[in-house]
Design a protein around this motif. Structure first.
Motif, short mmCIF file in Angstrom:
data_model
loop_
_atom_site.label_atom_id
_atom_site.label_comp_id
_atom_site.label_asym_id
_atom_site.label_seq_id
_atom_site.Cartn_x
_atom_site.Cartn_y
_atom_site.Cartn_z
N ILE A 78 0.86 -1.18 0.00
CA ILE A 78 0.00 0.00 0.00
C ILE A 78 0.90 1.23 0.00
CG2 ILE A 78 -1.74 1.31 1.25
CD1 ILE A 78 -2.61 -1.39 2.49
N GLU A 79 0.76 2.03 -1.03
CA GLU A 79 1.60 3.21 -1.13
C GLU A 79 1.05 4.30 -0.22
OE1 GLU A 79 3.16 6.27 -4.57
OE2 GLU A 79 2.42 4.29 -5.15
N ILE A 80 1.93 4.83 0.62
CA ILE A 80 1.52 5.88 1.56
C ILE A 80 1.78 7.23 0.91
CG2 ILE A 80 1.93 6.90 3.82
CD1 ILE A 80 2.89 4.07 4.70
N ILE A 81 0.70 7.97 0.71
CA ILE A 81 0.83 9.30 0.09
C ILE A 81 0.57 10.32 1.20
CG2 ILE A 81 -0.08 10.85 -1.67
CD1 ILE A 81 -1.04 8.29 -3.15
N PRO A 82 1.55 11.16 1.49
CA PRO A 82 1.33 12.16 2.54
C PRO A 82 0.26 13.18 2.11
CG PRO A 82 3.41 12.55 1.41
CD PRO A 82 2.87 11.25 0.88
N PRO A 83 -0.54 13.63 3.05
CA PRO A 83 -1.57 14.62 2.68
C PRO A 83 -0.91 15.94 2.25
CG PRO A 83 -1.47 14.34 5.04
CD PRO A 83 -0.57 13.30 4.44
#
Length: 43
Positions: free
Chosen positions: A34-39
């Protein structure tokens, strides 16, 4: 009458069992990842 040229069969090289397993493991790893995309903050 079918085409008897040897070239038609050379292009479709069968994958070895090792290659099939590697593809299967890579696909499973990509699905679990799961790719974590910062807000994005307001600037």
């Amino acid at each position: 009458m079918g085409d008897k040229s040897p070239r038609s069969h050379m292009s479709t090289k069968a994958k070895s069992l090792k290659e099939k397993r590697a593809d299967k493991h890579a696909k499973a790893a990509a699905k679990d990842h799961i790719e974590i995309i910062p807000p994005k903050g307001k600037r």
